[in-house]
Design an enzyme around this catalytic site. Structure first.
Site, PDB file in Angstrom:
ATOM      1  N   THR A   1      42.092  31.624  39.563  1.00 29.29           N
ATOM      2  CA  THR A   1      41.620  32.888  40.114  1.00 29.29           C
ATOM      3  C   THR A   1      40.112  33.044  39.930  1.00 29.29           C
ATOM      4  O   THR A   1      39.566  32.552  38.955  1.00 29.29           O
ATOM      5  CB  THR A   1      42.351  33.998  39.338  1.00 29.29           C
ATOM      6  OG1 THR A   1      43.725  33.884  39.646  1.00 29.29           O
ATOM      7  CG2 THR A   1      41.868  35.381  39.634  1.00 29.29           C
TER       8      THR A   1
ATOM      9  N   ARG B   1      55.995  37.488  45.418  1.00 28.23           N
ATOM     10  CA  ARG B   1      55.521  37.743  44.047  1.00 28.23           C
ATOM     11  C   ARG B   1      54.051  38.195  44.081  1.00 28.23           C
ATOM     12  O   ARG B   1      53.216  37.588  44.743  1.00 28.23           O
ATOM     13  CB  ARG B   1      55.668  36.471  43.207  1.00 28.23           C
ATOM     14  CG  ARG B   1      55.178  36.609  41.753  1.00 28.23           C
ATOM     15  CD  ARG B   1      53.735  36.213  41.571  1.00 28.23           C
ATOM     16  NE  ARG B   1      53.317  36.155  40.174  1.00 28.23           N
ATOM     17  CZ  ARG B   1      52.077  35.970  39.764  1.00 28.23           C
ATOM     18  NH1 ARG B   1      51.105  35.818  40.641  1.00 28.23           N
ATOM     19  NH2 ARG B   1      51.788  35.920  38.495  1.00 28.23           N
TER      20      ARG B   1
HETATM   21  N1  ASP Z   1      46.407  36.069  37.231  1.00 25.99           N
HETATM   22  C1  ASP Z   1      46.752  35.347  38.422  1.00 25.99           C
HETATM   23  C2  ASP Z   1      48.155  35.703  38.822  1.00 25.99           C
HETATM   24  O1  ASP Z   1      49.014  35.814  37.956  1.00 25.99           O
HETATM   25  C3  ASP Z   1      46.683  33.878  38.252  1.00 25.99           C
HETATM   26  C4  ASP Z   1      45.402  33.354  37.720  1.00 25.99           C
HETATM   27  O2  ASP Z   1      44.663  34.044  37.049  1.00 25.99           O
HETATM   28  O3  ASP Z   1      45.116  32.187  38.001  1.00 25.99           O
HETATM   29  O4  ASP Z   1      48.409  35.834  39.999  1.00 25.99           O
END
Ligand code: ASP
Length: 323
Positions: free
Chosen positions: A184, A212
């Protein structure tokens, strides 16, 4: 705090992350160099906005737009794949000066989800839009839509194949992977007028099921900004959601007067791991203190101050230069 750093800089200031799941074993030298270059490019883009006198919000979206287009990160192009082999993108943005926020979830064709999140904030009466409706709104607003193949990279596809194989071997698909597939992106800015803003954009987690949604597009979980604090998270989203992580960090500062580093450390490296989650975050206070807590092998991260020199780090133990 692990890898936290106090940056007592003159404004303006921009802080970014490119995800907490980076692992040495899955990153060759060429990929690492490309990721560092993209982080620097994002910092420069945001810095240019700040130096042109634009608000913190512009710096946040400018930096994130660069990272969304960079295939090294799990946001926009290079997003991870769902269980069904699709890319479903989420993003959110918040303006600390006004308390306004915008978010999108589950979009498939929006090249820059952060741009759409900002449009939801500025051009609609709503805070969050999802799926087809969000894309209809994007089209109405003239926001660029692309063929879903735009987001695909071979590396992410192979990560999905690996996750599917592991799941089949375990014969139990009860939980998403706790590590390894985060990436992310997020940005926080403090502008010359002292305004804070925060944004986060993601493809979510590899092998996630239909529909999701994680923490990243949820205001108060993955993203927050108010007049004293800004936050963007990266990690196992289910845990960040249950902890209201972004709001908790900023609320600790508001109600108990702790500094941003202590507040971020408590939530990211104590509260979330105590429940079984992991990940990292960036947090920034209105007086220019920065925190980069994480409990994974690495977290793409960086900052840039008024002097325009980008500072970037990837792995744990690498210290970011202080001014
Ligand atoms: N926090 C993000 C999610 O759960 C994933 C990530 O941070 O890479 O969608």
């Amino acid at each position: 705090m692990r890898d936290g750093v106090l940056v007592a800089l003159d404004q303006p200031l921009l802080v970014i992350h490119g995800g907490a799941g980076v692992e040495r074993a899955s990153l060759d030298a060429k990929e690492e160099a490309a990721a560092r270059a993209a982080l620097e490019q994002a910092l420069r883009a945001g810095h240019a906005a700040l130096m042109a006198g634009q608000p913190a919000l512009d710096a946040v979206t400018a930096a994130i737009t660069v990272l969304e287009d960079a295939p090294q990160f799990n946001a926009g192009r290079g997003a991870v794949f769902t269980h069904d082999g699709r890319n479903e993108l989420d993003a959110s943005v918040m303006d600390g000066a006004t308390g306004q926020a915008g978010a999108v979830a589950g979009v498939h064709r929006v090249r820059s989800p952060i741009t759409l999140a900002r449009a939801v904030m500025e051009k609609s009466k709503h805070v969050m839009m999802v799926g087809d409706g969000a894309e209809t709104f994007a089209a109405e607003q003239g926001i660029e839509l692309v063929d879903p193949s735009w987001f695909r990279t071979e590396k992410r596809w192979q990560q999905l194949q690996k996750a599917l194989a592991e799941e089949a071997n375990a014969q139990a698909a009860v939980e998403l992977p706790g590590k390894a597939y985060f990436g992310t992106v997020g940005a926080l800015a403090l502008d010359a007028q002292g305004r804070l803003a925060a944004g986060t954009s993601t493809g979510g987690m590899t092998n996630k099921r239909y529909g999701r949604v994680g923490d990243s597009p949820v205001i108060g979980a993955g993203t927050w900004a108010d007049e004293r604090c800004a936050f963007s998270g990266t990690g196992w989203g289910e845990y960040y959601l249950r902890a209201a992580a972004a709001y908790d960090v900023c609320a600790r500062m508001k109600y108990s007067g702790v500094g941003v580093r202590r507040a971020a450390e408590a939530v990211i490296n104590e509260t979330i791991p105590a429940k079984g989650g992991d990940g990292g975050a960036i947090a920034l206070s209105a007086d220019g203190e920065v925190a980069f807590p994480f409990n994974t092998e690495g977290m793409y991260r960086g900052w840039i101050g008024a002097d325009g020199v980008p500072h970037v780090a990837v792995f744990a133990g690498e210290t970011l230069a202080e001014p």
